[in-house]
Design a protein around this motif. Structure first.
Motif, PDB file in Angstrom:
ATOM      1  N   LEU A  31     -22.812  10.864  53.934  1.00 24.04           N
ATOM      2  CA  LEU A  31     -23.453   9.598  53.582  1.00 24.04           C
ATOM      3  C   LEU A  31     -24.274   9.717  52.304  1.00 24.04           C
ATOM      4  N   SER A  32     -24.732  10.916  51.982  1.00 22.39           N
ATOM      5  CA  SER A  32     -25.576  11.088  50.797  1.00 22.39           C
ATOM      6  C   SER A  32     -24.825  10.816  49.507  1.00 22.39           C
ATOM      7  N   SER A  38     -25.154  -1.869  50.374  1.00 23.52           N
ATOM      8  CA  SER A  38     -24.432  -3.130  50.465  1.00 23.52           C
ATOM      9  C   SER A  38     -23.851  -3.463  49.088  1.00 23.52           C
ATOM     10  N   PRO A  39     -22.552  -3.774  49.040  1.00 25.10           N
ATOM     11  CA  PRO A  39     -21.579  -3.900  50.120  1.00 25.10           C
ATOM     12  C   PRO A  39     -21.275  -2.549  50.786  1.00 25.10           C
ATOM     13  N   SER A  40     -20.882  -2.614  52.022  1.00 31.39           N
ATOM     14  CA  SER A  40     -20.478  -1.422  52.752  1.00 31.39           C
ATOM     15  C   SER A  40     -19.128  -0.921  52.242  1.00 31.39           C
ATOM     16  N   TRP A  41     -18.889   0.376  52.443  1.00 30.59           N
ATOM     17  CA  TRP A  41     -17.589   0.925  52.045  1.00 30.59           C
ATOM     18  C   TRP A  41     -16.439   0.260  52.795  1.00 30.59           C
ATOM     19  N   THR A  42     -16.716  -0.275  53.966  1.00 29.63           N
ATOM     20  CA  THR A  42     -15.643  -0.933  54.724  1.00 29.63           C
ATOM     21  C   THR A  42     -15.158  -2.206  54.040  1.00 29.63           C
ATOM     22  N   GLU A  43     -15.950  -2.757  53.129  1.00 23.50           N
ATOM     23  CA  GLU A  43     -15.520  -3.950  52.406  1.00 23.50           C
ATOM     24  C   GLU A  43     -14.442  -3.649  51.376  1.00 23.50           C
ATOM     25  N   LEU A  44     -14.185  -2.378  51.123  1.00 25.62           N
ATOM     26  CA  LEU A  44     -13.057  -1.998  50.272  1.00 25.62           C
ATOM     27  C   LEU A  44     -11.734  -2.091  51.025  1.00 25.62           C
ATOM     28  N   HIS A  45     -11.798  -2.025  52.350  1.00 25.63           N
ATOM     29  CA  HIS A  45     -10.577  -2.035  53.163  1.00 25.63           C
ATOM     30  C   HIS A  45      -9.792  -3.324  52.926  1.00 25.63           C
ATOM     31  N   GLY A  46      -8.504  -3.170  52.690  1.00 22.02           N
ATOM     32  CA  GLY A  46      -7.632  -4.316  52.488  1.00 22.02           C
ATOM     33  C   GLY A  46      -7.583  -4.825  51.059  1.00 22.02           C
ATOM     34  N   HIS A  67     -16.041  -2.871  42.753  1.00 16.77           N
ATOM     35  CA  HIS A  67     -15.831  -1.631  42.009  1.00 16.77           C
ATOM     36  C   HIS A  67     -16.345  -0.421  42.785  1.00 16.77           C
ATOM     37  N   LEU A  68     -15.500   0.592  42.882  1.00 19.26           N
ATOM     38  CA  LEU A  68     -15.922   1.904  43.355  1.00 19.26           C
ATOM     39  C   LEU A  68     -16.186   2.744  42.111  1.00 19.26           C
ATOM     40  N   ILE A  69     -17.448   3.035  41.851  1.00 18.72           N
ATOM     41  CA  ILE A  69     -17.853   3.812  40.681  1.00 18.72           C
ATOM     42  C   ILE A  69     -18.153   5.234  41.136  1.00 18.72           C
ATOM     43  N   ILE A  70     -17.605   6.209  40.418  1.00 17.20           N
ATOM     44  CA  ILE A  70     -17.728   7.615  40.822  1.00 17.20           C
ATOM     45  C   ILE A  70     -18.287   8.422  39.652  1.00 17.20           C
ATOM     46  N   HIS A  71     -19.267   9.265  39.943  1.00 19.47           N
ATOM     47  CA  HIS A  71     -19.736  10.252  38.968  1.00 19.47           C
ATOM     48  C   HIS A  71     -19.594  11.620  39.620  1.00 19.47           C
ATOM     49  N   LEU A  72     -18.790  12.481  38.988  1.00 20.80           N
ATOM     50  CA  LEU A  72     -18.446  13.758  39.605  1.00 20.80           C
ATOM     51  C   LEU A  72     -19.519  14.828  39.418  1.00 20.80           C
ATOM     52  N   ALA A  73     -20.513  14.554  38.556  1.00 24.25           N
ATOM     53  CA  ALA A  73     -21.620  15.483  38.332  1.00 24.25           C
ATOM     54  C   ALA A  73     -21.098  16.856  37.913  1.00 24.25           C
ATOM     55  N   ARG A  74     -21.826  17.895  38.255  1.00 21.03           N
ATOM     56  CA  ARG A  74     -21.454  19.223  37.744  1.00 21.03           C
ATOM     57  C   ARG A  74     -20.316  19.865  38.527  1.00 21.03           C
ATOM     58  N   ALA A  75     -20.316  19.716  39.839  1.00 15.62           N
ATOM     59  CA  ALA A  75     -19.347  20.460  40.650  1.00 15.62           C
ATOM     60  C   ALA A  75     -18.453  19.564  41.489  1.00 15.62           C
ATOM     61  N   TRP A 125     -20.834   4.595  44.018  1.00 15.99           N
ATOM     62  CA  TRP A 125     -21.479   3.296  44.188  1.00 15.99           C
ATOM     63  C   TRP A 125     -20.395   2.257  44.476  1.00 15.99           C
ATOM     64  N   ILE A 126     -20.706   1.271  45.282  1.00 12.84           N
ATOM     65  CA  ILE A 126     -19.811   0.128  45.507  1.00 12.84           C
ATOM     66  C   ILE A 126     -20.564  -1.108  45.035  1.00 12.84           C
ATOM     67  N   VAL A 127     -20.078  -1.709  43.951  1.00  9.63           N
ATOM     68  CA  VAL A 127     -20.816  -2.783  43.287  1.00  9.63           C
ATOM     69  C   VAL A 127     -19.857  -3.876  42.820  1.00  9.63           C
ATOM     70  N   ALA A 128     -20.404  -5.058  42.588  1.00 11.50           N
ATOM     71  CA  ALA A 128     -19.607  -6.155  42.040  1.00 11.50           C
ATOM     72  C   ALA A 128     -19.463  -6.044  40.532  1.00 11.50           C
ATOM     73  N   ASP A 129     -20.427  -5.383  39.882  1.00 14.90           N
ATOM     74  CA  ASP A 129     -20.422  -5.220  38.431  1.00 14.90           C
ATOM     75  C   ASP A 129     -20.809  -3.781  38.117  1.00 14.90           C
ATOM     76  N   PRO A 130     -19.998  -3.057  37.322  1.00 14.93           N
ATOM     77  CA  PRO A 130     -20.335  -1.660  37.015  1.00 14.93           C
ATOM     78  C   PRO A 130     -21.745  -1.474  36.473  1.00 14.93           C
ATOM     79  N   LYS A 131     -22.281  -2.472  35.779  1.00 12.96           N
ATOM     80  CA  LYS A 131     -23.614  -2.339  35.197  1.00 12.96           C
ATOM     81  C   LYS A 131     -24.719  -2.421  36.238  1.00 12.96           C
ATOM     82  N   GLU A 132     -24.355  -2.647  37.498  1.00 12.90           N
ATOM     83  CA  GLU A 132     -25.337  -2.517  38.569  1.00 12.90           C
ATOM     84  C   GLU A 132     -25.687  -1.058  38.817  1.00 12.90           C
TER      85      GLU A 132
END
Length: 287
Positions: A31-32, A38-46, A67-75, A125-132
């Protein structure tokens, strides 16, 4: 740490293999990793993956406007598979943080977000706009789209060391520790030069090196399977991670400056007039 070329290659891979597919299920093993509630990850379903993009070193999957925004960081890393395991992962076990099924679980492709080590930085992050996403909103101009004059304007008046200016995402977006070493080596500039005091010719050389190094890295990376990208990155580096080895340009020994949690590499002959840098954070050229 995955930088612009690797993130661009991952975006292209999902663009080719994931766009048009439906998010069947998202499994959260840690979960970390989720930085939004909000929105929950379940809102990506479908939802259908309609596009992918890159914002600096952030990966963006557009799922019908969410949008599912991902930052892979160092590792962190994204591991693609043509057939994902249907069994939900056990929370807190191993490096797996998040699993996205782009088809029926056990019968379709998808990807895992994983992170090695104990220092966790992988984030989604799960957001409506990447700039969130605060990190996206704060990004400076992307280094692959900036012009030479815009680049010079960004550096003008800055008092940071050149190494820091190139890797600070609020100043310039996309470059990290490894490729900044390669860019500075190609441009024959000291990591400790003051960013705002470069002569016009040095700015020209730095801008040309920036575009050449990153364009070459993107061209090598795009089309590679995600599992091969780390090896491809290492194989293309001339000084970063090559401490003690000969510089491929002049033959001098590649040197290192170490900090508490990272290090950078350089060639004294090519970059600092033959004078090694003291190995401490606020070093100046030794005399």
């Amino acid at each position: 740490m995955p930088e612009l070329p690797e993130v661009e290659a991952l975006a292209q891979h999902i663009r080719e293999h994931g766009v048009g597919r439906t998010v069947a299920r998202v499994d959260v093993a840690s979960l970390s990793v989720l930085k939004t509630v909000s929105p929950s990850w379940t809102e990506l379903h479908g939802r259908t993956v309609t596009a992918t993009a890159r914002h600096g070193k952030f990966l963006d999957l557009d799922c019908d406007g969410l949008h599912l925004i991902i930052h892979l960081a160092r590792a962190g890393w994204l591991r693609w598979a043509e057939n994902m395991s249907a069994a939900p992962p056990r929370p807190g076990k191993g490096p797996l943080a998040l699993r996205v099924h782009l088809g029926p679980p056990g019968k379709g492709p998808g990807f895992d977000l994983t992170e090695a080590g104990t220092k966790k930085g992988l984030a989604a992050w799960i957001v409506a706009d990447p700039k969130e996403v605060p990190g996206v909103a704060a990004l400076g101009p992307d280094v692959m789209s900036i012009t030479r004059d815009e680049f010079a304007a960004v550096l003008a008046g800055r008092t940071e060391r050149l190494k820091n200016a190139l890797t600070t995402q609020k100043i310039l977006a996309g470059v990290g520790n490894a490729y900044s070493d390669e860019i500075l080596h190609t441009a024959k500039l000291s990591p400790y030069a003051t960013a705002g005091k470069l002569a016009d010719a040095a700015v020209d050389g730095l801008y040309a090196a920036l575009r050449t190094v990153l364009t070459d890295a993107v061209n090598r990376s795009v089309g590679q399977h995600a599992a091969l990208l780390k090896g491809e990155k290492r194989s293309g580096l001339r000084v970063h991670g090559r401490t003690g080895m000969p510089c491929p340009v002049c033959g001098d020994t590649v040197r290192e400056v170490s900090f508490a949690d990272k290090a950078f590499q350089y060639c004294a002959t090519c970059q600092t007039g033959g004078k090694p840098l003291a190995d401490r954070r606020m070093s100046r050229l030794l005399k």
